[in-house]
Design an enzyme around this catalytic site. Sequence first.
Site, PDB file in Angstrom:
ATOM      1  N   ASP A 107       0.572  -9.506  -4.653  1.00 10.69           N
ATOM      2  CA  ASP A 107       1.848  -8.766  -4.683  1.00 10.69           C
ATOM      3  C   ASP A 107       1.653  -7.434  -5.413  1.00 10.69           C
ATOM      4  OD1 ASP A 107       4.440  -8.039  -4.199  1.00 10.69           O
ATOM      5  OD2 ASP A 107       5.353  -9.531  -5.526  1.00 10.69           O
ATOM      6  N   LEU A 158       0.824  -1.217   0.000  1.00 10.42           N
ATOM      7  CA  LEU A 158       0.000   0.000   0.000  1.00 10.42           C
ATOM      8  C   LEU A 158       0.856   1.265   0.000  1.00 10.42           C
ATOM      9  CD1 LEU A 158      -2.948  -0.977   2.394  1.00 10.42           C
ATOM     10  CD2 LEU A 158      -2.911  -0.947  -0.100  1.00 10.42           C
ATOM     11  N   ARG A 159       2.159   1.081   0.210  1.00 13.90           N
ATOM     12  CA  ARG A 159       3.162   2.165   0.059  1.00 13.90           C
ATOM     13  C   ARG A 159       3.120   3.265   1.116  1.00 13.90           C
ATOM     14  NH1 ARG A 159       6.151  -1.097  -2.661  1.00 13.90           N
ATOM     15  NH2 ARG A 159       5.854  -1.213  -4.911  1.00 13.90           N
ATOM     16  N   HIS A 196      10.169 -14.139   1.535  1.00 16.27           N
ATOM     17  CA  HIS A 196      10.470 -13.754   0.151  1.00 16.27           C
ATOM     18  C   HIS A 196      11.735 -14.522  -0.209  1.00 16.27           C
ATOM     19  CE1 HIS A 196      11.241 -10.600  -3.100  1.00 16.27           C
ATOM     20  NE2 HIS A 196      12.406 -11.192  -2.992  1.00 16.27           N
TER      21      HIS A 196
END
EC number: 3.5.2.3
Lengths: 326, 428
Positions: free
Chosen positions: B303, B59-60, B177
């Site tokens: 993602d 969502l930054r 990740h």
Amino acid sequence: MMRHLISAADLTRDDAVLILDTAEEMARVADRPIKKLPTLRGRTVVNLFFEDSTRTRISFEAAEKRLSADVINFTAKGSSVSKGESLKDTAQTLEAMGVDAVVIRHGASGAPYTLANSGWIDAAVINAGDGTHQHPTQALLDAFTMRRRLVGRDEGLGQDLAGRRITLVGDVLHSRVARSNVDLLHTLGAEVTLVAPPTLLPVGMDNWPCEVSYDLDRVLAKSDAVMMLRVQRERMNAAFFPTEREYARRYGLDGERMAKMPEHAIVMHPGPMVRGMEITAEVADSDRCTAIEQVANGVSIRMAVLYLLLGGNEPAVTHARTEESK
Amino acid sequence: MTKILIRGAKVLGGEPQDVLIDGETIEAVGSDLSAEGAQVIEAEGQVLLPGLVDLHTHLREPGREDSETVLTGTKAAAKGGWTAVHAMANTFPVADTAGVVEQVWRLGRESGYCDVQPVGAVTVGLEGKQLAELGAMHESAAGVMVFSDDGKCVDDAVIMRRALEYVKAFDGVVAQHAQEPRLTEGAQMNEGVVSAELGLGGWPAVAEESIIARDVLLAEHVGSRVHICHLSTAGSVEIVRWAKSKGIDVTAEVTPHHLLLTDELVRSYNPVYKVNPPLRTEADVMALREALADGTIDIIATDHAPHPREDKDCEWAAAAMGMVGLETALSVVQHTMVDTGLLDWAGVAERMSANPAKIGRLNGHGRPVSAGEPANLTLVDPAYRGAVDPAGFASRSRNTPYEGRELPGRVTHTFLRGRATVVDGKLA
């Protein structure tokens, strides 16, 4: 002819032979007292170099000037990112200045392709080397050199390199010269063998139209030309090979190895040479080594490419700016 | 409270039924339910799913509000049929403290379009060196259950082991990740035939697979559960399949783009196809679809990675990695999994709602469509066909690889606890 020169793979056999034949004509200009043609008078060519390369830039510059083009040198050290200005802004700036062709050297593979296909600019784009992707004029000047030496200057006109056995030795993984040469030499009918330690060959090259060998000594006797690729010493630190000495011992070309080549076979190098690493001084300075000829031929080839893309025999395909594209 | 009657929808793709929403809850599911006092939505031919849950969203905010904010991101989520998203921790500052996760959680509540469940960083600053205060983030108002350094791999085996062990205390999970950093230095795309030709730095499959292999063994050794983000290779599928057969508590996700796109697209040097992990080969795509169908891969996660235009309008090497995905995910899943016969809509509901909610231990989401359950619902018109037009996105960013591509299906309505966030395909 096409509008841009991005990759050697885009050239047909006839395109390539036409460029080589045109370069022979251009070479004759170099023998005149006044080495200049009026062909590109009034056309502007910008040499857009994002990566340092004095040799390639001055070769293009000489070619452009011999064709009477107006030349602008734009050297942007480092990448567009570190510089703060994007490739797009640079391209649009040049477009606004009305350039007819952009000769681009860039550290990022694909940057010339992006420049030619993005719609940012309407000029013809000539790839002067992009990352580890392509360097098509290098492959053309190499083919030109091979044709002159192996077929003959006059006998070679209209001919390709069918059946010639060409060996490329060294850092294929990081080499745009190797990729361009494999593509072009295959198109011209040559049989290509790549020789390198397995660490310096890319994964995924199984379908390339060439042979691969890890053993230089086994291919030398079957080579009409042996092209040594530059190997950067820093590669050693990334474990591509153990030491400079071991590399030179297994993959370097010295006098003893050169003696295993057929009488007529030539040694080529795109420069700059790392003497003592991939090539000994003895070989580099021998008359079988064409490194200096390649430099001279580079100017002729680049003249031919510029002439055919910009001022060639069919004005219809040249760079004509239309109102709507402005 | 308002009542809403969804009439004639195929619940999980089954026989047409009526669903009556009263307030925040589903009151009844059945045939010929009374429309008295209710607003009626005619849903003939449409499929009703539980609200979708994304375990992997960027969502930054805070820090990169030029590419997305919690508000624009949750609007995009609602349009895509999502009722809950997990906001990844790689913000500026990094979500590695209770303060940052609470801020994101609060912004999500204020947005009202979609629940936002923050993901906490595993290590301080995503640097892989020191564990972040995982317990504090869990105990905060945000109630963090999922921890990830996504964007970076927790590559130190000891740190990974400790994190897996530590979160057991509160039933948390580490989402890895998987990217061995040394094998991917300078990586620009999948390492293979196309990278060899294009001269772009290779991102080899083994860099993902070796980390997954290590982490499933670590999870087995310490008796923890582990979640693997964005599986992208056939080899990763084989390792997860093996781990599950051994009874190791591993779950895995796949993105919509890895179910459809391949590295052949990189030949265009168009950075819209630049993503991490990179687009792989056709064989990988097929293995991922099969694994999603047979349950080896548990969930689909987007993602969703918004980037401003200037980060994609450039040469490949200079471009940012990532694609937006919230608003196209369900269409891509229908196209690759449902329309191909690999998965039915009940299977989609499981993989896009029930399973991700379960992995994230998220209450109130991923529930069955039945009486008494929270009315988190998504209504899809599977017959719709249309070209993707980024200009219509609610997301602040437009970096979609599907521009102009015809994809099936369209979310017509999304309900978050009984309140419509999307009506007739538009934000309510």
